[in-house]
Design an enzyme around this catalytic site. Sequence first.
Site, PDB file in Angstrom:
ATOM      1  N   LYS A 111       0.824  -1.211   0.000  1.00  0.00           N
ATOM      2  CA  LYS A 111       0.000   0.000   0.000  1.00  0.00           C
ATOM      3  C   LYS A 111       0.864   1.269   0.000  1.00  0.00           C
ATOM      4  O   LYS A 111       0.441   2.312  -0.478  1.00  0.00           O
ATOM      5  CB  LYS A 111      -0.927   0.028   1.221  1.00  0.00           C
ATOM      6  CG  LYS A 111      -1.846  -1.180   1.365  1.00  0.00           C
ATOM      7  CD  LYS A 111      -3.114  -1.027   0.571  1.00  0.00           C
ATOM      8  CE  LYS A 111      -4.130  -2.136   0.822  1.00  0.00           C
ATOM      9  NZ  LYS A 111      -3.682  -3.517   0.552  1.00  0.00           N
TER      10      LYS A 111
HETATM   11  C1  LIG Z   1      -4.048  -4.611  -0.193  1.00  0.00           C
HETATM   12  C2  LIG Z   1      -3.224  -5.828  -0.244  1.00  0.00           C
HETATM   13  C3  LIG Z   1      -3.445  -6.833  -1.227  1.00  0.00           C
HETATM   14  C4  LIG Z   1      -4.566  -6.764  -2.238  1.00  0.00           C
HETATM   15  O1  LIG Z   1      -4.352  -5.776  -3.220  1.00  0.00           O
HETATM   16  P1  LIG Z   1      -5.582  -5.240  -4.086  1.00  0.00           P
HETATM   17  O2  LIG Z   1      -5.025  -4.099  -4.863  1.00  0.00           O
HETATM   18  O3  LIG Z   1      -6.617  -4.801  -3.097  1.00  0.00           O
HETATM   19  O4  LIG Z   1      -6.040  -6.360  -4.943  1.00  0.00           O
HETATM   20  C5  LIG Z   1      -2.605  -7.944  -1.234  1.00  0.00           C
HETATM   21  N1  LIG Z   1      -1.625  -8.074  -0.309  1.00  0.00           N
HETATM   22  C6  LIG Z   1      -1.386  -7.139   0.642  1.00  0.00           C
HETATM   23  C7  LIG Z   1      -0.296  -7.379   1.631  1.00  0.00           C
HETATM   24  C8  LIG Z   1      -2.173  -5.991   0.706  1.00  0.00           C
HETATM   25  O5  LIG Z   1      -1.923  -5.079   1.662  1.00  0.00           O
END
Ligand SMILES: *Cc1c(COP(=O)(O)O)cnc(C)c1O
Length: 506
Positions: A111
């Site tokens: 993120k």
């Molecule tokens: C948010 C997140 C995901 C999923 O990503 P999306 O863009 O919502 O599909 C996968 N792994 C981690 C560690 C995340 O924080």
Amino acid sequence: MEYISTRGNYNSVSSAEAIILGMVPAGGLFVPEELPKIDISELKNKSYQEVAFNILKPFLSDDFTDEEIKNFISMAYNEKNFDSKDIAPLVSLDEKINILELWHGPTFAFKDMALQIMPYFLSKAMEKKNFNKEIVILVATSGDTGKAALEGFKDVPHIKIIVFYPDGGVSSIQELQMKTTDGKNTFVVGVKGNFDDCQTMVKQIFANKQFKEELSEKGFELSSANSINWGRLLPQIVYYFWAYLKLLDSKKILFDDKINICVPTGNFGNILAAYYAKNMGLPVSKLICASNSNNVLADFITSGKYDSKRTFYKTISPSMDILISSNLERFLFDISRRNFFKIREWYENLSKNGAFKVDETTKSRLKTELYGNYSTEEETMKEIKETFEKYNYLLDPHTAVAMNVYKKYLNESEDDLPVVISSTASPYKFNSAVYKAITGKDEKDEFKILEELNKITNFTVPERLKQLKELEIKHNLSISIDEAKKTIKKILGIGGKRICLKSSKK
Ligand SMILES: *Cc1c(COP(=O)(O)O)cnc(C)c1O
């Protein structure tokens, strides 16, 4: 660049407007009117920051100057925020399998790739559009997004951020990460209840017209840092180009060679960025969409029916525990050849009945672009152990889901093009599952696990994670659900004396 609504229910807006609005006010998501074509040969030998500039510019240049875009990039992607010069290093496990590590930012999960830069877009967009209110970002978090948003928004002008988390409902590392956040505009509030209570509470605040008007009169506007904001999606396109350039550099591929990309998916944001990269000229063959036991997407890709009415599982890859993948709407808009009538119909069905079914043409396009499958909890644990034994490389549970699904794809298709696997978290961030997978032992104390796991695997522990225990606690507020509105007002200094919410504990 102009941005249009996936539901054809809004006028087109500029990039700054799309970022301020977040989603289309009448429902629907903003998408770029067209995708720019990128000439990859022009990106050779460029740094991550330079590649980012080339990708971001065509999307933002209607409202932002080159200087401003460069500024955003250098404030976000630098060696103070990321512990790797490459920002997103690509690690090759063998001739075919490459891991794109998206977790070298301040919170050790992917993120950060978007949330480190998006707040600068937002702050400058507000300036440009003479938006003279102070934005108050409200976040309900089950642990991960909250800290990434806090780090991204801290000390960004014109913005305050308030994060609500379930008191006792997040891991001890996550709680410490949030409570030790510095910055003058950051507020962290524990809520007595579980994550659903927290989220419902925040949703109700967003839906409360009277409360929003009250804030508006005092110069505050509520907003969310949600992953459907275009400003969060855009920065994610960059690292797929970057990964391709790294493969060229290391001679694993030749110019124009195709690759596959495999993404552990929740809200469909990360994989959508890969799809956009492909449509901007990146030579990608298959996008592999990996789910955990919450396998609504895997079923959808197989059957063409999206059915969110199913059991919700809490898994060891919690950031993918999602039954409604918001960004899928942008993908469907594209593969239905931008048919907003269809999007309206499908999403009306989804909100009314919790499900929808696409037509045969869309379904076949869906299958051409995507392969979908899922990994059970047991398979994910096994994958962590096997990958470690085979490659001496430690996967976090989310990335392990992707690895497992990639292997299933390989078995079924025998398509062995080089693959880039999106690695979304450091193994030390979700370390109790990783520890159990490697040792077979249960251990709750996450700081003890850090040490033990490091001893066993020799895999580097992020410096900042080690230091976490020594940081000063700066937030110590815990409230009950019905105190939320009062708390927000107090934080903003409205209606009564402004209280000091920062702990002065030394
Ligand atoms: C948010 C997140 C995901 C999923 O990503 P999306 O863009 O919502 O599909 C996968 N792994 C981690 C560690 C995340 O924080």
